[in-house]
Design a protein around this motif. Sequence first.
Motif, mmCIF file in Angstrom:
data_model
loop_
_atom_site.group_PDB
_atom_site.id
_atom_site.type_symbol
_atom_site.label_atom_id
_atom_site.label_comp_id
_atom_site.label_asym_id
_atom_site.label_seq_id
_atom_site.Cartn_x
_atom_site.Cartn_y
_atom_site.Cartn_z
ATOM 1 N N ILE A 116 0.832 -1.207 0.000
ATOM 2 C CA ILE A 116 0.000 0.000 0.000
ATOM 3 C C ILE A 116 0.865 1.256 0.000
ATOM 4 O O ILE A 116 0.652 2.184 -0.789
ATOM 5 C CB ILE A 116 -0.963 -0.010 1.210
ATOM 6 N N VAL A 117 1.867 1.289 0.861
ATOM 7 C CA VAL A 117 2.758 2.457 0.943
ATOM 8 C C VAL A 117 3.569 2.601 -0.340
ATOM 9 O O VAL A 117 3.759 3.716 -0.849
ATOM 10 C CB VAL A 117 3.681 2.356 2.175
ATOM 11 N N THR A 118 4.033 1.486 -0.904
ATOM 12 C CA THR A 118 4.789 1.531 -2.162
ATOM 13 C C THR A 118 3.956 2.159 -3.274
ATOM 14 O O THR A 118 4.423 3.041 -4.004
ATOM 15 C CB THR A 118 5.233 0.117 -2.579
ATOM 16 N N ALA A 119 2.708 1.723 -3.388
ATOM 17 C CA ALA A 119 1.818 2.274 -4.418
ATOM 18 C C ALA A 119 1.594 3.762 -4.210
ATOM 19 O O ALA A 119 1.632 4.561 -5.158
ATOM 20 C CB ALA A 119 0.481 1.533 -4.394
ATOM 21 N N TRP A 120 1.361 4.162 -2.983
ATOM 22 C CA TRP A 120 1.101 5.567 -2.649
ATOM 23 C C TRP A 120 2.314 6.437 -2.966
ATOM 24 O O TRP A 120 2.202 7.517 -3.553
ATOM 25 C CB TRP A 120 0.737 5.650 -1.182
ATOM 26 N N GLU A 121 3.495 5.959 -2.573
ATOM 27 C CA GLU A 121 4.714 6.740 -2.792
ATOM 28 C C GLU A 121 5.063 6.864 -4.272
ATOM 29 O O GLU A 121 5.701 7.828 -4.686
ATOM 30 C CB GLU A 121 5.885 6.121 -2.018
#
Length: 211
Positions: A116-121
């Motif tokens: 989730i964080v990878t996609a957001w970043e």
Amino acid sequence: MTWLQLLQQHRAIAVIRAPEKELGYQMAMAAVSGGMKLIEITWNSAEASTLISQLRSELPQCWIGTGTLLNINHLKDAIASGAQFLFTPHVDPQMIELAQSMGIPMIPGALTPTEIVTAWERGASCVKVFPVQAVGGVNYIKSLQGPLGQIPLIPTGGVNLDNARQFILAGAIAVGLSGQLFPQSSVSSGNWQSISQTARNLLDNLAEVMG
């Protein structure tokens, strides 16, 4: 209106996967008749690009997007067909960056906090949590709010009429429904009125948290 504002206003996305174009068209029109404004035609539906173009033309009051995009070629073809938002079942930084460069909302699928964080970043406008029911459903979305509350989440894969409101109250910006909105028995028998009523019931359930 921005994509996130649209999600906050409408809260629910009708996800259509159809083996025949005419069937997909009827499913979309039934959902819209029930009040739905966000319609996703999965890219593995029959004649998806043609159907997206047709719905864009006939339903200017709605946003018509697509999902189940697996690679860059899918993405480019979907954008060419007029898709207004794009879902993938996975995180592909190259696809996110291309969609972002063209100004089209891209919602990759992710499951773990790392994904989730990878996609957001990487620039995702929001993140699809899929399949949410496999990892605890509403409680999983609720537990993500502490560390990841700033990331807009759209749970799919386990959302139904009974729990859709709970997902929003748990912190999701919107929800996606497929089989629960389009029961196979209703689709097979062409009972579009029943599907329209199901869409109305869904939106009634969400009314207090919409807008």
